[in-house]
Design a protein around this motif. Structure first.
Motif, PDB file in Angstrom:
ATOM      1  N   GLN A 302      -2.774   1.646   5.708  1.00 60.82           N
ATOM      2  CA  GLN A 302      -1.812   0.559   5.615  1.00 60.82           C
ATOM      3  C   GLN A 302      -1.478   0.280   7.020  1.00 60.82           C
ATOM      4  O   GLN A 302      -0.991  -1.040   7.280  1.00 60.82           O
ATOM      5  CB  GLN A 302      -0.584   0.927   4.566  1.00 60.82           C
ATOM      6  CG  GLN A 302      -0.979   1.096   3.327  1.00 60.82           C
ATOM      7  CD  GLN A 302       0.013   1.782   2.414  1.00 60.82           C
ATOM      8  OE1 GLN A 302       0.493   3.100   2.784  1.00 60.82           O
ATOM      9  NE2 GLN A 302       0.404   1.165   1.484  1.00 60.82           N
ATOM     10  N   SER A 305      -3.994  -1.854   8.636  1.00 63.56           N
ATOM     11  CA  SER A 305      -4.138  -3.147   8.115  1.00 63.56           C
ATOM     12  C   SER A 305      -3.088  -4.100   8.497  1.00 63.56           C
ATOM     13  O   SER A 305      -3.503  -5.144   8.615  1.00 63.56           O
ATOM     14  CB  SER A 305      -4.313  -2.915   6.565  1.00 63.56           C
ATOM     15  OG  SER A 305      -4.405  -4.176   5.946  1.00 63.56           O
ATOM     16  N   LYS A 306      -1.920  -3.511   8.399  1.00 63.88           N
ATOM     17  CA  LYS A 306      -0.860  -4.533   8.851  1.00 63.88           C
ATOM     18  C   LYS A 306      -0.777  -4.893  10.381  1.00 63.88           C
ATOM     19  O   LYS A 306      -0.577  -5.987  10.816  1.00 63.88           O
ATOM     20  CB  LYS A 306       0.552  -3.608   8.642  1.00 63.88           C
ATOM     21  CG  LYS A 306       1.696  -4.568   8.004  1.00 63.88           C
ATOM     22  CD  LYS A 306       2.786  -3.537   7.710  1.00 63.88           C
ATOM     23  CE  LYS A 306       2.894  -3.144   6.439  1.00 63.88           C
ATOM     24  NZ  LYS A 306       4.134  -2.171   6.288  1.00 63.88           N
ATOM     25  N   VAL A 318      -7.071  -2.470   3.267  1.00 64.08           N
ATOM     26  CA  VAL A 318      -6.875  -0.930   2.917  1.00 64.08           C
ATOM     27  C   VAL A 318      -8.188  -0.592   2.062  1.00 64.08           C
ATOM     28  O   VAL A 318      -8.300  -1.161   0.972  1.00 64.08           O
ATOM     29  CB  VAL A 318      -5.722  -0.889   2.368  1.00 64.08           C
ATOM     30  CG1 VAL A 318      -5.344   0.573   1.835  1.00 64.08           C
ATOM     31  CG2 VAL A 318      -4.465  -1.206   3.389  1.00 64.08           C
TER      32      VAL A 318
END
Ligand SMILES: Cc1ncc(COP(=O)(O)O)c(C=O)c1O
Length: 396
Positions: A302, A305-306, A318
């Motif tokens: 996560q 991905s962010k 993700v």
């Protein structure tokens, strides 16, 4: 001049170019550079101490003799219990063979199913050792494209197109390395239907069964209509953070294990009783190690991905499972190989190029999640800097 069997030629130089970035990263490390290494995926937590205690106790109480070709009674019982509960059918020791790790299981199972003139079907992208597993048998590998628009999950229609009269085996991998894709029960059933129609074996690599973040595990072994053609392989390497112990197995039709047993015996002469005891103990309870890894790998996925979302057109979804996340860097205009090599040279961050896992992953990077959060964060910063430089160059 001494002569060698053709298997040595078929496997010669296999994949060394795939590891060029990793090899260069290790060279730079030896030369004193600080490199953030996100190339290899290996559990980042130690093997649980209660497991070590069982192995040590077993060693000290004489569990150091020869075993037998199928496996020690204790571990066979533990595996019977696991797979009987999972499939809802009686899976006795006659359905099981123990091996030193999934890798050995894959290789020996495949030697029992395919040979020169046959075709073995895999997805593309695929786990790096599958090429060697297939080539060792003398068979030819045929790929089924795993498409990003399907979340990299194999589709029955794509499999159907890859089947020829020479097809013998589908090597299925769910949860999948490197994409983290988890097949649904419906997808497995549809894939299985194609295999039934063309009388193919299904070898199901399930090493990441316990590392699913999103979705639930489905196996062809668990579908009664596929049981007569499915052989599942797995180990405690990932599920119990114990890759060095080399403890794995296959589960399949009793006739198959009986046929394979002499090959296994001629090669292995059994596996280590003290490791079998440790494995039986570990399988007898829920894996706390797997829960810990699921939590940290999901959190890091996560985080990545962010951090990468939308930077210079990059994206990193993700994954559903596993120890890796893919970053889509196609918008930078560079191949995965070129981006990864520049990332190493310019930012001292080592990641795997997607191309190392098949043509269908060109323009992607594979990042390991089994690295501490602060290093993951610093690696993302390096990727963002390089991608931003590339974008500025493009627009200049
Ligand atoms: C998909 C897949 N299969 C098999 C293996 C090998 O597992 P083992 O340690 O049980 O041989 C790995 C290890 O990375 C893997 O990712």
């Amino acid at each position: 001049m001494m002569r060698y069997a053709s298997v040595t030629d078929r496997l010669a130089g296999l994949g060394s170019d795939k590891w060029a970035v990793h090899i260069r990263a290790r060279e730079m490390k030896r030369a004193g550079h600080e490199i953030i290494e996100l190339t290899i995926g290996e559990p980042d937590i130690p093997t649980p101490t209660d497991m070590l205690d069982v192995a040590e106790h077993a060693m000290r109480t004489g569990r150091t003799g020869y075993s037998n070709g199928r496996g020690e009674p204790g571990v066979l019982a533990a595996l019977s219990a696991k797979y009987t509960a999972r499939t809802g059918r009686a899976i006795g020791p006659e359905h099981i063979l123990c091996f030193p790790g999934t890798q050995t299981a894959l290789s020996l199972v495949m030697l029992g199913l395919a040979e020169e003139g046959d075709e073995i079907i895999t997805g593309d992208p695929l786990y790096a050792t599958y090429d060697g597993v297939v080539r060792a048998t003398g068979a030819t590998r045929v790929s089924v494209p795993l498409r990003p628009e399907n979340g990299f999950r194999m589709q029955a229609a794509d499999l159907e197109k890859a089947v020829t009269p020479k097809s013998r085996v589908l090597l299925l991998n769910t949860p999948h390395n490197p994409t983290g894709a988890v097949l649904s029960a419906k997808e497995v059933a549809e894939i299985g239907e194609v295999c039934r129609r063309h009388n193919l074996w299904i070898v199901s690599d399930e090493v990441y069964e316990l590392l699913i973040f999103d979705g639930s595990f489905a196996s062809p072994l668990d579908q009664p209509e596929l049981a007569d053609r499915t052989i599942a392989v797995a180990s405690i390497s990932k599920s119990h953070a114990a890759p060095g112990f080399r403890s794995g197995w296959c589960v399949g039709p009793a006739e198959f294990t009986q046929k394979l047993l002499p090959l296994s015996e001629s090669m292995l002469f059994g596996v280590q009783p003290f490791i079998a005891d440790m494995t039986a103990y570990a399988l007898g309870q829920p894996s706390a190690a797997a829960a810990t890894m699921r939590e940290s790998y999901f959190r890091r996925a996560q985080l990545i991905s962010k951090r990468l979302d939308g930077i210079a057109g990059i994206g990193a979804d993700v994954p559903q499972a596993g120890m890796f996340i893919l970053a889509d860097i196609r918008a930078t205009g560079l191949s995965g190989n070129d981006f990864a090599m520049r990332l190493l040279e310019e930012e001292h961050v080592a990641v795997m190029p997607g191309e190392s896992f098949g043509d269908n992953l060109a323009g992607y990077l594979r990042l390991s999640l089994s690295v501490a959060d602060d290093k993951i964060d610093a690696a993302c910063a390096g990727i963002v800097r390089l991608a931003t430089r590339l974008q500025q160059r493009k627009s200049a």
